[in-house]
Scaffold this motif. Structure first.
Motif: not given
Length: 247
Positions: A72-101
């Motif tokens: 359960l701890d591992e699940l919570e951390q996975s959900v937390y990290c997925a949510a945090r990294f999702r915050e940086s993604v604003t474009r709908g196509q990989e080709e339009k993303m910056t390398p960092e995004e």
């Protein structure tokens, strides 16, 4: 049990250190689940110390409960990290993303898939625990059974209605997000099966040079709901088996 994770109201940092955030303080359904498992483990520890003929069985259940706590701890951390990294993604196509995004998008996908797999893994582990504890013999119905097989077996046998009914209610409350999550889990594990081939027909294969990403916000909402379902299920099970054993 991890040194960073305590069975009742615990705090853990681990991946939160990446984001310079403080330790997690458990709350809501997560706290309910952790507390319920912790109470059950404490009860078992007392029974094990008596060194009765049943202590070996109690030790097995304590290890099972400990494994569910860590999972359960591992699940919570996975959900937390997925949510945090999702915050940086604003474009709908990989080709339009910056390398960092693009890097953050791929980190998001990694933790999202990790959470997806761990979610159903916890349910399956819980199913095997209940099958053994309640002597349901679900293996006679299906060799490799899931939590949902165990729940159907409980209904079929009219076993422990005081537990079966609330578990069924929880499952029904999360039916739609669970169905979507299960389909994605199956796609991730099995890649493609015959039922999923129809979905591929809707992809414009002539535009394979463009990589459109899924609705990440909708995916995360389903994953959070799935985690809530797991927490509520665990809390219900372990509160019940604690009180059942106590009496």
């Amino acid at each position: 049990m991890s040194d960073n994770f305590h069975s009742e109201g615990g705090e853990t940092r681990l991946f939160r250190a990446w984001f310079d955030e403080p330790k997690r303080t458990d709350a809501g359904p997560l706290l309910d689940a952790v507390t319920a498992i912790g109470r059950y483990r404490k009860l078992l520890t007392g029974l094990i110390e008596r060194q009765t003929p049943e202590c070996g069985r109690y030790t097995r259940y304590e290890l099972w409960a400990r494994g569910l706590t860590n999972a359960l701890d591992e699940l919570e951390q996975s959900v937390y990290c997925a949510a945090r990294f999702r915050e940086s993604v604003t474009r709908g196509q990989e080709e339009k993303m910056t390398p960092e995004e693009r890097d953050d998008y791929r980190r998001h996908v990694y933790f999202y898939k990790n959470g997806l797999i761990r979610l159903f893994s916890i349910l399956d582990k819980l199913g095997y625990f209940l099958n053994d504890l309640l002597k349901l013999k679900s293996e006679r119905v299906k060799n490799k059974f899931s939590y949902f097989t165990v729940l159907r077996q409980m209904q079929h046998l009219h076993a422990e209605p005081g537990l079966c009914e609330p578990l069924q209610s929880i499952k029904n409350a999360y039916r739609e997000p669970l169905a979507r999550l299960r389909e994605k889990r199956n796609m991730e594990i099995h890649l493609v099966n015959t039922e999923m081939l129809d979905d591929l027909l809707h992809i414009d294969l002539c535009r394979a040079d463009r990589t459109y990403i899924e609705d990440l916000s909708a995916n995360m909402d389903d994953l959070r709901q799935g985690m809530d379902m797991v927490c509520r299920t665990l809390a219900t099970v372990f509160d019940y088996v604690h009180d059942r054993k106590k009496t």
